[in-house]
Design an enzyme around this catalytic site. Sequence first.
Site, PDB file in Angstrom:
ATOM      1  N   MET A  10      48.884  15.242  22.395  1.00  0.00           N
ATOM      2  CA  MET A  10      49.412  16.183  21.413  1.00  0.00           C
ATOM      3  C   MET A  10      48.728  17.532  21.622  1.00  0.00           C
ATOM      4  O   MET A  10      48.349  18.203  20.679  1.00  0.00           O
ATOM      5  CB  MET A  10      49.154  15.655  20.000  1.00  0.00           C
ATOM      6  CG  MET A  10      49.766  14.293  19.732  1.00  0.00           C
ATOM      7  SD  MET A  10      51.565  14.343  19.683  1.00  0.00           S
ATOM      8  CE  MET A  10      51.814  15.230  18.151  1.00  0.00           C
ATOM      9  N   THR A  39      41.112  15.072  19.261  1.00  0.00           N
ATOM     10  CA  THR A  39      41.239  16.395  19.887  1.00  0.00           C
ATOM     11  C   THR A  39      42.596  17.036  19.641  1.00  0.00           C
ATOM     12  O   THR A  39      42.714  18.256  19.584  1.00  0.00           O
ATOM     13  CB  THR A  39      40.996  16.286  21.403  1.00  0.00           C
ATOM     14  OG1 THR A  39      41.932  15.360  21.958  1.00  0.00           O
ATOM     15  CG2 THR A  39      39.595  15.818  21.698  1.00  0.00           C
ATOM     16  N   CYS A  40      43.649  16.219  19.538  1.00  0.00           N
ATOM     17  CA  CYS A  40      44.981  16.802  19.371  1.00  0.00           C
ATOM     18  C   CYS A  40      45.143  17.476  18.019  1.00  0.00           C
ATOM     19  O   CYS A  40      46.011  18.329  17.846  1.00  0.00           O
ATOM     20  CB  CYS A  40      46.048  15.726  19.533  1.00  0.00           C
ATOM     21  SG  CYS A  40      46.068  14.990  21.185  1.00  0.00           S
ATOM     22  N   PHE A  41      44.327  17.061  17.057  1.00  0.00           N
ATOM     23  CA  PHE A  41      44.499  17.597  15.700  1.00  0.00           C
ATOM     24  C   PHE A  41      43.291  18.391  15.227  1.00  0.00           C
ATOM     25  O   PHE A  41      43.293  18.898  14.106  1.00  0.00           O
ATOM     26  CB  PHE A  41      44.770  16.437  14.724  1.00  0.00           C
ATOM     27  CG  PHE A  41      45.922  15.567  15.139  1.00  0.00           C
ATOM     28  CD1 PHE A  41      47.235  15.999  14.978  1.00  0.00           C
ATOM     29  CD2 PHE A  41      45.689  14.337  15.716  1.00  0.00           C
ATOM     30  CE1 PHE A  41      48.299  15.191  15.375  1.00  0.00           C
ATOM     31  CE2 PHE A  41      46.749  13.525  16.114  1.00  0.00           C
ATOM     32  CZ  PHE A  41      48.066  13.959  15.946  1.00  0.00           C
TER      33      PHE A  41
END
Length: 1002
Positions: free
Chosen positions: A703, A969-971
């Site tokens: 993401m 990490t994606c958020f």
Amino acid sequence: MLCFWGAQVREGFELVKPDQVKHGKCGLRSLCPRTAVQDMSAGRSFAGFIQDGKVSVLRLRSEDYDHDGKLKQLQLKNKIRLIVCGGDGAVLLANGGKVLIMDKSTVCKPLKGLENRQVIQIACGDHHSVALTNDGQVFVWGENSHGQLGSRKDHPGSPSAQHVQSLSGVPLAQISAGGDHSFVLSLSGVVFGWGKNSAGQLGLGDTTDRHVPTVVNSLNQKKTVSISCGGEHTATLSKGGTVFTFGSGGCGQLGHKSFRDEHHPRVVAELWGSEVSQVTCGRHHTLVSVTSSKLIYSFGCGMQGQLGNGEMIKQSVPFPVDLPTECNHDYTIEKIIAGENHSFALFFKELESKGISNPSRGVLTLNDRMIDRWLSGTDPWATIKQEINTVFSSAASLNGSFLKTSCDDHYQTSEDHCCLDFDLVKSSFAKLSGNKSLISEVVKVVQQTLLPSLNPNPVGVESLRVYLLLPELIIRLKKQKTELTEALASKILQLDPDSHKVLEKYWSKLPDDWLNSLVELFHNASAELIEQISCDEMDCDLTRRLKKFLKILQMIYQVCCSANRDIPNRDFIIHEISDLLDTLQATLEDLQLRLQLLQLLRLLQLLQSAMTEDWEDMLKLKDFYFVTINILVKFPFVADNVSKRRIFHSLQCQLFRFRANGKVLHINRESVWLDTLTYLRKKKHSFRNPLQVTFIGENGVDMRGLSAEFFSLLSQSLLKWENKVLEVHESSLVWFNPDGMQANRDFYYLGVICGMALYNLHYINIDFPLALFKKLLQQRPTLNDLEELSPVEARSLKSLLEEDEDEVVDMLFLDFTFKGKKLIPNGDQIQVTKVNRQKYVDLYVDFVFNKSVKKQFKHFSRGFFKGCPLDAWSMFHPEELQELLHGSPKYEWKELQQCASYEKCSASDELIKNFWTVFFELSEENKKKFLIFLYGTDRVPVGGFSKRSLKILLSDCPDADDRLPEAQTCFGILILPKYSDINTLRNKLIHAVSFCEVFGRG
């Protein structure tokens, strides 16, 4: 009094009785008719006289006519002001500006083609004639055997008046016609000639005929005030009395002590210092007069006594005419006339009014006195309207207005000087705009007549003054401003390239307030259209008009940059672009909601046609906004950095939207670069699709966090790559390895990776210098760029430039080489000196950034364009592009804390306070490792940490002290166990950020 000499004519021309003619020395005769001669002319076949507005003509003896005719008064309804005799007939100018043509049989007819025109000057050649109107237009008629009509080469000639289009914008002061050539003179002393040039009579340095008006460059800035054309020679007179002659000199008519032709204008040296006031050319002789000393000089053919010196010879130097005694005492020279074989001089008593003579009238021009007269209301409105129409419908009239005549400045007109009196223009236009009736009439004439008539291929730089005057007028309007601005923009864009260059040079030298007004005019017009587009006005005409305004604004912007004008870049920024982007974003969000609703309705089989139509309208509106944004991409100077980033992101999302995701890139952490190369070499990747990465053996969906980490790992691998495509300099910045041992594809794939990172809005942890981004944007790196890359080298070069000695740093024996490579041919044999040191430094910088890495950069840039298929990146400045690829260079750690949010806790909780205490204790290196742990990259977003989310979530796990912090990490989520004390938190956090690369994150 009329004095004449030359070939035998009927005694006294029958203007007086024969016994009233006085005979002087050297064949000179004089007469004083009861009714004074106002004007006269003599050609090959006729001599004509004007007395009290009436015309009398006398046929002259010639090869075809062996005796003089009788004086004949022409029966005309109009009073005549001027007469000019040519080869076979004559042209007459009536007081009202009407032109009549007299043929061989003395029959007079109105000239066709000049209806409703007011002519102020006329001129005749052998077989062609020229007329000048009060609005500065030139008309010609007759034969065109040598291009004397100034039309195209194959033009057959015309019995009716034809407009010389190419001269339409030149403010003219005088016209003249010779045997088969023509001349005009502008108000600023610029000379244009065309027609026959067999003897160099056009003064252009050759003997080639010209079919269009051509500037005689050698007479530029010579302060020319009058021109006279002979059979095949020409004479000009400069202010102060200097005479230039050129063309045929076979009879000595050039006055240069020779009988040679002259192809360039040459000063008549014998007249130097005489302060000549008039010059006129006959068929093969020339006359000049010096009013102050009451002398007339003659030179050229005198075989029939036309020199007035008693000699029947050809004379190549000026010699005084032996005038009657009374001419010296009681009279002053008013006009001299040189004909075929005759010479004339009109004298008036010094106390007599010169109003009885017929001096040439000038073109009507706008000035402050005229405007004051209009404002006073003393003249009838019909008269004022007529004057407004004459001046504002003619580019020539406007271009001749408001010249800076003090100290003869207007004679300095050139590509560097427009010679307008800017203060006078400003005050005059302010008066005009303050009167509603006047400005309304002016706008109507400008819009309906002037702007449509502007010539896209003007002759001479004076024609371009109108493009300086009109913006100053338009900006003061309250109505019709946008329409006039658009019409003006269209005309500027239609100008030929040479005219564009001159206009831009004029802009570069405008006073600050004028240049600011010019920017404001086209800036406001552009902003107005963008605002209309933002308000859902879906009209393709709006984008077409917007392009025009932006193109002009771009021209002005480039002028300001190249001329170092003090106009801030912010004055070009159009803030309405932000509103447009907001509208686009809202439209896209609305479309997304509607798409979801449409899909739901389809499932429920409730889709209605009205809903479908509304959907189609929304799609068209979305596409219209993107058309506008794609236009703005080509004019990046109007957008600030934030808007440019939003534009780039919008266009990227437009490519991503409605596209199926491409293949997921499966990568091993241990071999990230080799796996990537293997993947790219298969040439199956769709670069337009968003990049998705999965690390083999790790769970997690990309993401953006995994792909961010992917580029971070790639950066490290590239710097360690055994192929050594990059080398690290003393500044810690990297540049292409110039040794040439690497394969071209290595640099190509390096470029691909950098392009992919940019396109996917990720960062590369490779510190390229600003020079790379300059080169990508086709800008040349400078010595300052070298100082960024290699400070020591650059400082040495700067010291070299500052060295005072002629032989620069002798002990080093510098030559034109770089590490053994020649900067120029034989560079090893050329020593660097004070004279050539700047060249050496320029070549040195060029070698480092261009020549030594030409191949490397060529393949890198090709890969970069491949990796980033969205060319909108070209709208950024080098510094902005560098930041887009590298991230912000500023690590404001306090900002990271300020932008943090919390879940299941608050900023006041003891654990959160301990976390930030520990975080700020970390070294700079470990703080950056924390960023990698949390986001997959240690680069700061453009705009700072506030542009990236950080959420801290507390975990309620029972064995908290045994667990490490986790990161999604994606958020941007940090999962923090509830540690029992600050020391445990410190140890666990440092361990996590230090070894984050050995385990995956989601």
